[in-house]
Design a protein around this motif. Structure first.
Motif, mmCIF file in Angstrom:
data_model
loop_
_atom_site.group_PDB
_atom_site.id
_atom_site.type_symbol
_atom_site.label_atom_id
_atom_site.label_comp_id
_atom_site.label_asym_id
_atom_site.label_seq_id
_atom_site.Cartn_x
_atom_site.Cartn_y
_atom_site.Cartn_z
ATOM 1 N N PHE A 55 0.825 -1.205 0.000
ATOM 2 C CA PHE A 55 0.000 0.000 0.000
ATOM 3 C C PHE A 55 0.865 1.262 0.000
ATOM 4 C CE2 PHE A 55 -4.018 -2.161 0.589
ATOM 5 C CZ PHE A 55 -4.912 -1.261 0.037
ATOM 6 N N VAL A 98 -6.356 7.573 -2.019
ATOM 7 C CA VAL A 98 -7.048 6.281 -1.891
ATOM 8 C C VAL A 98 -6.431 5.463 -0.756
ATOM 9 C CG1 VAL A 98 -7.395 4.039 -3.020
ATOM 10 C CG2 VAL A 98 -7.872 6.142 -4.277
ATOM 11 N N LEU A 141 -7.383 6.819 2.620
ATOM 12 C CA LEU A 141 -8.763 6.501 2.970
ATOM 13 C C LEU A 141 -8.920 5.013 3.274
ATOM 14 C CD1 LEU A 141 -10.431 8.738 0.287
ATOM 15 C CD2 LEU A 141 -10.749 8.994 2.743
ATOM 16 N N ALA A 142 -8.121 4.224 2.567
ATOM 17 C CA ALA A 142 -8.232 2.775 2.739
ATOM 18 C C ALA A 142 -7.672 2.323 4.079
ATOM 19 C CB ALA A 142 -7.497 2.067 1.607
ATOM 20 N N ALA A 183 -8.059 3.009 7.231
ATOM 21 C CA ALA A 183 -8.944 2.634 8.338
ATOM 22 C C ALA A 183 -9.521 1.241 8.114
ATOM 23 C CB ALA A 183 -10.069 3.655 8.475
ATOM 24 N N GLY A 184 -9.961 1.012 6.882
ATOM 25 C CA GLY A 184 -10.540 -0.285 6.560
ATOM 26 C C GLY A 184 -9.507 -1.387 6.658
ATOM 27 N N LEU A 185 -8.343 -1.098 6.124
ATOM 28 C CA LEU A 185 -7.282 -2.097 6.121
ATOM 29 C C LEU A 185 -6.872 -2.444 7.550
ATOM 30 C CD1 LEU A 185 -5.582 -3.600 3.968
ATOM 31 C CD2 LEU A 185 -3.778 -1.950 4.391
ATOM 32 N N SER A 232 -8.633 -2.256 10.203
ATOM 33 C CA SER A 232 -9.679 -3.044 10.845
ATOM 34 C C SER A 232 -9.618 -4.502 10.388
ATOM 35 C CB SER A 232 -11.035 -2.431 10.513
ATOM 36 O OG SER A 232 -12.048 -3.379 10.626
ATOM 37 N N VAL A 233 -9.366 -4.694 9.102
ATOM 38 C CA VAL A 233 -9.290 -6.051 8.562
ATOM 39 C C VAL A 233 -8.056 -6.766 9.104
ATOM 40 C CG1 VAL A 233 -8.890 -7.355 6.432
ATOM 41 C CG2 VAL A 233 -10.636 -5.575 6.483
ATOM 42 N N MET A 234 -6.951 -6.012 9.170
ATOM 43 C CA MET A 234 -5.692 -6.595 9.618
ATOM 44 C C MET A 234 -5.725 -6.981 11.093
ATOM 45 S SD MET A 234 -3.599 -6.915 7.195
ATOM 46 C CE MET A 234 -5.044 -7.309 6.242
ATOM 47 N N PHE A 255 -13.281 -7.293 3.733
ATOM 48 C CA PHE A 255 -13.661 -5.922 3.379
ATOM 49 C C PHE A 255 -15.172 -5.805 3.183
ATOM 50 C CE2 PHE A 255 -9.362 -4.348 2.879
ATOM 51 C CZ PHE A 255 -9.530 -2.994 3.131
ATOM 52 N N TYR A 304 -16.546 -5.628 6.562
ATOM 53 C CA TYR A 304 -16.232 -4.304 7.124
ATOM 54 C C TYR A 304 -17.204 -3.262 6.566
ATOM 55 C CZ TYR A 304 -13.700 0.105 7.736
ATOM 56 O OH TYR A 304 -13.353 1.378 8.039
ATOM 57 N N VAL A 315 -15.512 3.997 2.927
ATOM 58 C CA VAL A 315 -14.078 3.697 3.025
ATOM 59 C C VAL A 315 -13.731 2.466 2.176
ATOM 60 C CG1 VAL A 315 -12.264 2.857 4.582
ATOM 61 C CG2 VAL A 315 -13.697 4.777 5.278
ATOM 62 N N ALA A 355 -11.319 2.233 -0.954
ATOM 63 C CA ALA A 355 -10.135 1.381 -0.802
ATOM 64 C C ALA A 355 -10.025 0.371 -1.935
ATOM 65 C CB ALA A 355 -10.205 0.653 0.531
ATOM 66 N N VAL A 406 -3.094 -3.797 -5.362
ATOM 67 C CA VAL A 406 -2.176 -4.568 -4.526
ATOM 68 C C VAL A 406 -2.370 -6.065 -4.754
ATOM 69 C CG1 VAL A 406 -1.667 -5.174 -2.127
ATOM 70 C CG2 VAL A 406 -1.885 -2.784 -2.771
#
Lengths: 372, 372
Positions: free
Chosen positions: A284, A297, A300-301, A303-305, A307-309, B284, B287, B297, B301, B308
């Motif tokens: 990223f 991008v 912004l991504a 926060a989502g990433l 949370s997923v991670m 995602f 999420y 988001v 993303a 990626v």
């Protein structure tokens, strides 16, 4: 067979105790002995994590910190001035252990030469029934060996095993075992791992009849190496909900609740899985460097990433259970943070409360009956 | 030892050829024989991918499609009406093969009973020198067995191997082998994999003295299972740039250029790695379902994530090389798209042009000299 340690009822105050033992300590409280010297950031983060655990549990859990007393108390002083200290009075105690098994010590040699290590002293307390469980983020090999030697194995278990929880696309994680305790395994060891893993998942997550898969290189019954082909037969004849061979892709997919493999494969997979978040982060960062639009991008991504991670983060899970010993021993990652230590303590508490070992024994009994 | 197939110079038009062979076909052109019946979406996507490859290469590459002639030509008719047909005249030919080895056929049995399969006929064309390389997205086991049997092994290689490219946090990928061809391996096989992998990476990516790691469960020399401990010694004494043991986390980190392991571990890792994109996608999606802010988001993303993930996509890499046979045989994923087929054809072209097999032979020679 060594008897399982009795559940703690009453214990005389430990001689090294500095903080007073409150009279209100109830019988149902759980005491966890924590290796204060274990992990890359010990004793600082361990003491902090223990403090957070007792504070958060509001007296439900009490912790004995084992290690170099002066170092531990200096950390406690930093962390718990005034009111905080009073708040935790009695729920956090310190037991001195002068020696430390370092992360890079050879496990068995260190256990022989360092008789007074925090790992040895901590496990003694657990064995003697002064604590219900032991938690360490220290030298994995040493914790594993010492737990097996000092607590003994559950009757019928040849090889205690370390499990690892993988996140899945479903809501429940996938328990993979062995995650590194047993490098070269025989078929019957894989069978035992399946049995213990299934009992653990049933006890800890309330999963009824957990599905078990044998990790291999194809779903067909005939696919595998010498050991897995033999283990396949044992599992097929056994009492578990065995679904057959599963492949590498089935772990994150969450195709089964429990995946068994030898500790060589399991450890490689565990470490590969742990490296995914930093890989994605690097990718990223590179993506963001392409231009202002990409940068936005990526920003912004984030926060989502994140949370997923989070689900892939060992700090969340805390530690991994060592199954098959006569006691509760939780092994944590060397890089554990205070949060990871706290979560390990709660994991230990739940393992005790859910009586995982009792359920493993029941499962072994059922398995033996099936063969008779 | 069977002689390597001579590089194609002149060939009489194949009897089954429908499209005219142009007089302008130059000696330096590369001909790739493609298994038109291989893969889950064959022959449609294979024909389409082959057409895209010859079109994109503007005559640099010519393709022979092998399989059920009627089915192939019906696909060609759909795809190449009018001008397009003329454009590709001579660079795309069809050779009939009446039988198909299905994806779930037992490889060795199928090779015996289906003598006229597209895999067997295609590999014959390569062996006879009518093509420089063979490409198939069909039954991996069958392509592997047939390639080894029909092309023969490079002298000095006990076990041909399949490599897999993993994306890394660095700019260059990591070649892992064996990725599933050899389940139970001896130490000397792992040594051979290292030798072939190193030669491949040097030839294909221009990496000088590629670093080689032995996949194990700890970086210390003493960590590993019986086979890896022995392989460690062989690699240490050999001529390669061997850096020692590497762990599961070192693959995506890109710590080394080449990672060796047995095909059991390699195949499980490969499939685990392939499952990461769909796992992340599922995460995602979940999420995004949390609320409108998360949805936004996740939406933003998506572009970054897709970019990626693209690197982790086997469709991009096309196929994996089968190393150690006297010829060039590229094995693709069963689920290959037209783009994956096209990329496999270009991978085959590069493998021929870079003379990978010649470099493997040089490396074997150096290794032998070192031991004398």
């Amino acid at each position: 067979m060594r008897r399982p340690p009795p559940r703690r009822r009453y214990e005389p105050p430990l001689s090294t105790t500095r903080l007073p033992i409150p009279l209100s300590l109830k019988e149902k409280d759980i005491t966890i002995v924590v290796d204060a010297m274990g992990g890359d950031f010990a004793p600082g983060v361990v003491v902090q994590g223990a403090l957070e655990a007792v504070t958060e549990s509001s007296g439900r859990v009490s912790v004995i910190l084992v290690g170099r007393q002066k170092a531990i108390e200096s950390e406690l002083a930093k962390l718990a001035p005034g009111g905080a200290e009073a708040k935790i009075a009695g729920t956090l105690r310190v037991v001195d252990a002068g020696e430390v098994i370092e992360m890079n010590d050879a496990p068995n040699a260190a256990l022989k030469t360092k008789k007074n290590s925090s790992i040895a002293v901590g496990l003694s307390l657990h064995r003697e029934g002064k604590a219900d469980a032991f938690v360490s983020a220290g030298n994995t090999g040493a914790v594993l060996s010492a737990s097996t030697l000092m607590l003994g194995r559950i009757k019928g278990i040849g090889r205690p095993t370390i499990g690892a929880l993988f996140p899945t696309a479903r809501h429940t994680p996938c328990l993979l075992l062995d995650a590194g305790a047993n490098v070269d395994c025989r078929a019957r060891h894989l069978y035992e791992f399946a049995l213990m893993g299934s009992a653990y998942v049933a006890a800890m997550f309330g999963t009824r009849h957990p599905s078990v898969g044998l990790l291999s290189i194809g779903e067909e019954d005939t696919k595998g190496n010498e050991v897995t082909l033999e283990a396949f037969k044992l599992l097929k004849e056994g009492p578990l909900h065995f679904v057959g061979n599963v492949e590498g892709r089935d772990i994150l997919k969450g195709a089964v609740d429990v995946v068994v493999c030898d500790g060589f494969v399991g450890n490689i997979l565990l470490k590969f899985g742990e490296s995914i978040p930093s890989f994605l982060k690097a990718k990223f960062v590179r993506y963001a460097s392409r231009g202002p639009r990409e940068k936005l991008v990526a920003l912004l991504a984030r926060a989502g990433l994140r949370s997923v991670m989070q689900e892939m983060d060992y700090q969340e899970a805390g530690g991994v259970p060592l199954l098959g010993v006569n006691g509760v021993s939780i092994i944590g990652h060397g890089g554990s943070s205070a949060r990871a230590i706290k979560n390990m303590i709660f994991l230990a508490e739940k393992t005790v409360l859910q009586n995982v070992n009792g359920k493993i024994q029941d499962s072994l009994h059922t398995s033996r009956q099936g063969r008779e």
